[in-house]
Design a protein around this motif. Structure first.
Motif, short mmCIF file in Angstrom:
data_model
loop_
_atom_site.label_atom_id
_atom_site.label_comp_id
_atom_site.label_asym_id
_atom_site.label_seq_id
_atom_site.Cartn_x
_atom_site.Cartn_y
_atom_site.Cartn_z
N GLN A 1 -14.82 5.03 58.82
CA GLN A 1 -14.69 5.83 57.61
C GLN A 1 -13.23 5.84 57.18
O GLN A 1 -12.32 5.80 58.02
CB GLN A 1 -15.20 7.26 57.86
CG GLN A 1 -15.28 8.11 56.61
CD GLN A 1 -16.08 9.38 56.87
OE1 GLN A 1 -17.00 9.40 57.69
NE2 GLN A 1 -15.74 10.45 56.18
N SER B 1 -27.37 3.12 67.99
CA SER B 1 -27.26 2.24 66.81
C SER B 1 -28.64 2.03 66.22
O SER B 1 -29.65 2.43 66.81
CB SER B 1 -26.63 0.90 67.20
OG SER B 1 -27.42 0.24 68.17
N TYR C 1 -25.78 13.51 58.96
CA TYR C 1 -26.53 12.26 59.16
C TYR C 1 -27.96 12.50 58.69
O TYR C 1 -28.47 13.62 58.71
CB TYR C 1 -26.52 11.83 60.63
CG TYR C 1 -27.04 12.87 61.58
CD1 TYR C 1 -28.40 12.97 61.87
CD2 TYR C 1 -26.17 13.78 62.20
CE1 TYR C 1 -28.88 13.94 62.74
CE2 TYR C 1 -26.65 14.74 63.07
CZ TYR C 1 -28.01 14.82 63.34
OH TYR C 1 -28.48 15.78 64.19
N ARG D 1 -21.64 10.54 59.13
CA ARG D 1 -20.52 10.61 58.18
C ARG D 1 -19.74 11.89 58.45
O ARG D 1 -20.31 12.97 58.56
CB ARG D 1 -21.04 10.61 56.74
CG ARG D 1 -19.93 10.59 55.68
CD ARG D 1 -20.53 10.64 54.29
NE ARG D 1 -21.21 11.93 54.05
CZ ARG D 1 -20.59 13.02 53.60
NH1 ARG D 1 -19.28 13.01 53.36
NH2 ARG D 1 -21.27 14.14 53.40
N VAL E 1 -18.58 4.98 64.29
CA VAL E 1 -18.62 5.08 62.84
C VAL E 1 -17.26 4.68 62.28
O VAL E 1 -16.21 4.94 62.90
CB VAL E 1 -19.00 6.50 62.38
CG1 VAL E 1 -18.00 7.53 62.90
CG2 VAL E 1 -19.11 6.59 60.86
N TRP F 1 -27.91 7.50 63.59
CA TRP F 1 -26.74 6.64 63.81
C TRP F 1 -25.87 6.52 62.55
O TRP F 1 -24.74 6.07 62.64
CB TRP F 1 -27.20 5.25 64.25
CG TRP F 1 -28.21 4.64 63.30
CD1 TRP F 1 -27.96 3.93 62.18
CD2 TRP F 1 -29.62 4.74 63.41
NE1 TRP F 1 -29.12 3.56 61.57
CE2 TRP F 1 -30.17 4.04 62.30
CE3 TRP F 1 -30.49 5.34 64.33
CZ2 TRP F 1 -31.54 3.94 62.10
CZ3 TRP F 1 -31.85 5.22 64.12
CH2 TRP F 1 -32.37 4.53 63.03
N GLN F 2 -26.37 6.95 61.40
CA GLN F 2 -25.60 6.87 60.15
C GLN F 2 -24.79 8.17 59.97
O GLN F 2 -25.03 8.96 59.06
CB GLN F 2 -26.53 6.63 58.96
CG GLN F 2 -27.21 5.27 59.00
CD GLN F 2 -28.05 5.03 57.76
OE1 GLN F 2 -28.13 5.86 56.85
NE2 GLN F 2 -28.72 3.88 57.72
#
Length: 379
Positions: free
Chosen positions: A118, A175, A138, A147, A116, A144-145
């Motif tokens: 950021q 992913s 997430y 934060r 990730v 997979w997203q």
């Protein structure tokens, strides 16, 4: 929920395939319309290409609003994660983009590894060292997203402070599943079909311009005629073959020369060979009219005192520029035809270039040097 990094690829839905094909078609059509419009000088076609792309982008945005609303309504999942590695992209004084490799350990699922990126404040970088435990969020359907939560709740902050998380086994990173080759193929097919449709629709304009520019010059066909026995003037006409233009380099000068090269100025230039008209053609001209493929010259009769001008005095080098200026600056949309008329009846040579299109016509007037002196707006 069990998360595995080796899960089968998601199947592409027919709706997604249709959207991919439609997107490719719009891209190919709008791009081809813009380029073809520039090549053949069609402003409406250029505007159509830009407007089509903008309208489709708006349609995609509006069609995606319900999906984005549904995704926003789903509460994110919260979990602990351990930093395996980090890499800062550049050194700045405030927020710096950092790429992390994390091992995420959900409470009810197997741990997995994810990468990730950021932005992290420079002052907080010491709190994000490899081996440190963080709180992450997430979407439940898109793990997979991930934060990183910068300000977790006291409960999760307390859990992170006392947690110890082992790194996930194996080098595989979780992913987003690829869309598959079918969607990409249909998008490419749409691009090709859209572009081909525009090119085929305007192929006549495209190939006519290309043949005009590349076809080698040929000798013009010359037809010299005289008027009937009751007329005291003579005229000459030159008609070019297909794919050629009077605006081609040296074409107009050669055409005029083919009508005036017989004999000396002011002497007999020849008469109609089919009948004795009793009229001689002199070297001075009353008018010269030039169109895309034709030239017409009306000569001063040898027995007339009417003023005329030498056709060789025309500003040949300025004619293509005058026609181009008339086609592009007088406000006539998509001009279809043009005509240049040269006269010397008043004692000084004047040239008028008129252009005509679907919406009207306009003209400009130049002096003997080819300098524009007046303009007539489109009407």
């Amino acid at each position: 929920m069990t998360i595995t990094t080796g899960a089968p690829l998601a199947q592409v839905s027919p709706t997604a395939l249709a959207w991919g094909f439609l997107t490719g078609g719009v891209i190919g059509t709008s791009l081809a319309a813009f380029v073809v419009g520039l090549v053949i000088d069609r402003t409406p076609l250029i505007v159509t290409g830009v407007a089509l792309a903008a309208a489709y982008a708006l349609l995609v945005f509006l069609a995606g609003r319900p999906r984005r609303a549904r995704e926003a309504a789903v509460a994110p999942s919260t979990a602990l994660a351990v930093i395996e590695s980090r890499e800062a992209f550049k050194d700045v004084e405030s927020d710096v983009p950092v790429r992390f490799v994390l091992t995420v350990a959900p409470d009810a699922a197997r741990a997995y590894r994810v990468e990730v990126s950021q932005a992290i404040n420079v002052a907080e970088l010491p709190d994000h060292r490899p081996g440190g435990v963080l709180v992450v969020e997430y979407p439940p359907d898109r793990p997979w997203q991930v934060r990183i939560v910068k300000r977790p709740t006291p409960h999760w902050e307390e859990r992170a402070a006392g947690a110890r998380i082992d790194r996930a086994s194996g080098p595989v990173l979780l992913s987003a599943p690829p869309n598959g080759s079918g969607g990409g193929f249909l998008t490419l097919l749409g691009v090709l079909l859209g572009a081909a449709a525009v090119v085929l629709l305007f192929r006549a304009d495209l190939f006519d311009q290309d043949s005009t520019a590349r076809r080698p010059a040929q000798q013009p066909s010359v037809s010299i005629t005289s008027s009937t026995s009751t007329v005291t003037s003579a005229s000459g006409t030159v008609t070019l073959g297909p794919g050629r233009s009077m605006l081609d380099d040296g074409e107009l000068r050669r055409a005029v020369g083919s009508l005036t090269e017989d004999g000396d100025r002011g002497t007999d230039r020849g008469t109609d060979r089919g009948a004795d008209r009793g009229t001689e053609r002199g070297g001075a001209a009353l008018t010269v009219v030039v169109e895309e493929r034709t030239l017409s010259v009306v000569f001063v009769p040898s027995d007339s005192r009417a003023p005329g001008f030498d056709p060789d005095s025309l500003p040949y080098d300025r004619v293509p520029a005058l026609v181009r200026e008339a086609r592009t600056t007088l406000g006539v949309d998509s001009p279809r035809s043009w005509r240049l008329t040269a006269k010397g009846a008043t004692g000084s040579l004047t040239l008028r270039v008129a252009v005509t299109g679907p919406g009207g016509s306009a003209w400009l007037e130049a002096d003997g040097r080819g300098e524009v002196v007046r303009r007539g707006p489109a009407r």
